[in-house]
Motif scaffolding. Sequence first.
Motif, PDB file in Angstrom:
ATOM      1  N   GLY A 115       0.809  -1.212   0.000  1.00 25.55           N
ATOM      2  CA  GLY A 115       0.000   0.000   0.000  1.00 25.55           C
ATOM      3  C   GLY A 115       0.838   1.255   0.000  1.00 25.55           C
ATOM      4  N   TYR A 116       1.961   1.238   0.715  1.00 27.92           N
ATOM      5  CA  TYR A 116       2.829   2.418   0.746  1.00 27.92           C
ATOM      6  C   TYR A 116       3.419   2.678  -0.633  1.00 27.92           C
ATOM      7  CZ  TYR A 116       5.553   5.939   3.207  1.00 27.92           C
ATOM      8  OH  TYR A 116       6.064   7.139   3.650  1.00 27.92           O
ATOM      9  N   VAL A 117       3.843   1.619  -1.300  1.00 31.24           N
ATOM     10  CA  VAL A 117       4.408   1.772  -2.648  1.00 31.24           C
ATOM     11  C   VAL A 117       3.354   2.303  -3.616  1.00 31.24           C
ATOM     12  CG1 VAL A 117       5.433   0.535  -4.588  1.00 31.24           C
ATOM     13  CG2 VAL A 117       6.139  -0.013  -2.252  1.00 31.24           C
ATOM     14  N   LEU A 118       2.159   1.731  -3.565  1.00 30.03           N
ATOM     15  CA  LEU A 118       1.087   2.178  -4.454  1.00 30.03           C
ATOM     16  C   LEU A 118       0.657   3.608  -4.141  1.00 30.03           C
ATOM     17  CD1 LEU A 118      -1.104  -1.045  -4.636  1.00 30.03           C
ATOM     18  CD2 LEU A 118       0.213  -0.019  -6.492  1.00 30.03           C
ATOM     19  N   ALA A 119       0.586   3.944  -2.852  1.00 31.90           N
ATOM     20  CA  ALA A 119       0.210   5.302  -2.467  1.00 31.90           C
ATOM     21  C   ALA A 119       1.250   6.302  -2.965  1.00 31.90           C
ATOM     22  CB  ALA A 119       0.055   5.398  -0.952  1.00 31.90           C
ATOM     23  N   ALA A 120       2.532   5.942  -2.850  1.00 35.12           N
ATOM     24  CA  ALA A 120       3.584   6.824  -3.353  1.00 35.12           C
ATOM     25  C   ALA A 120       3.472   6.985  -4.862  1.00 35.12           C
ATOM     26  CB  ALA A 120       4.955   6.267  -2.975  1.00 35.12           C
ATOM     27  N   GLY A 121       3.121   5.879  -5.554  1.00 30.20           N
ATOM     28  CA  GLY A 121       2.923   5.978  -6.995  1.00 30.20           C
ATOM     29  C   GLY A 121       1.772   6.897  -7.357  1.00 30.20           C
TER      30      GLY A 121
END
Length: 274
Positions: free
Chosen positions: A75-81
């Motif tokens: 989720g953190y990676v996707l949110a950053a994206g």
Amino acid sequence: MAATPHRLPLLWLLLPAGLLYGGLALYPLAGMLQMSLTEGWGHYAEVTQGRLLWRAATNTVAISLTTTAIALLLGYVLAAGLWRCGPATRALLLAFIMLPFWTAVLVKNFAWAALLQDNGVVNGLLQWAGLTTAPVTLLHNRLAVIIGMVHYVLPYAVFPIYTAMRGIDLRVERAARSLGAGTLALFWTVLLPLTMPGVLSAGLLAFIVSAGFYVTPVVLGSPSDMMVSNLVSYYVHELVDFNAAAALAMLILAAITPVIVLQQFASRGQHGGG
């Protein structure tokens, strides 16, 4: 904070709906509480003294924590994206992230069952890549349960973190870089602390949702992966003991309520509520 005069008419309009939904929520809970106390605390003693409860509780905590940790990482990676990409890419990412909300839970579970079976797509790819010469058991175990649960709870992890990221002033990042901070130092000293309220809210929300799973362990897991919701079903359908099932349900509610309250405080802190 007291309601301002111009908001009082709106509160009065919402009162009937609030009473209706409150009654619909409290009435079944009162009925379960009454059923669980038909023999005093006997049904609670029966449930807590059984070995099945502690095994199911251990499974629930272990599976939920693992699911939450993986969902937070992804989720953190996707949110950053979502935070960094342009409007077109953001719309595409949002469509993929929201897909679990648009698909019925049974459809998702049977889709994963088809993908993870011995002659499924995943095993076919593993053998094609030369990583294995024979099918790997990926279905009807804890791994399959966690995969299905992560797929379901991922949106619950993405959006609180994304909301926290959107509140970051980009000038803070530029100031850190002007002082010589590299990418890793920028993440640990600036981005992670500023997004921690969103991470905490996302983690608690993902754990709360994970702890209540019922269908996914049945379809993708094995009997040894029984969770507390499955144990309630066992008391109802196999033992036909509705009173003990009600006692177990009340114990689950008592255990998860502090986590729900904590998540509400974390969510309010994330949005600056008081």
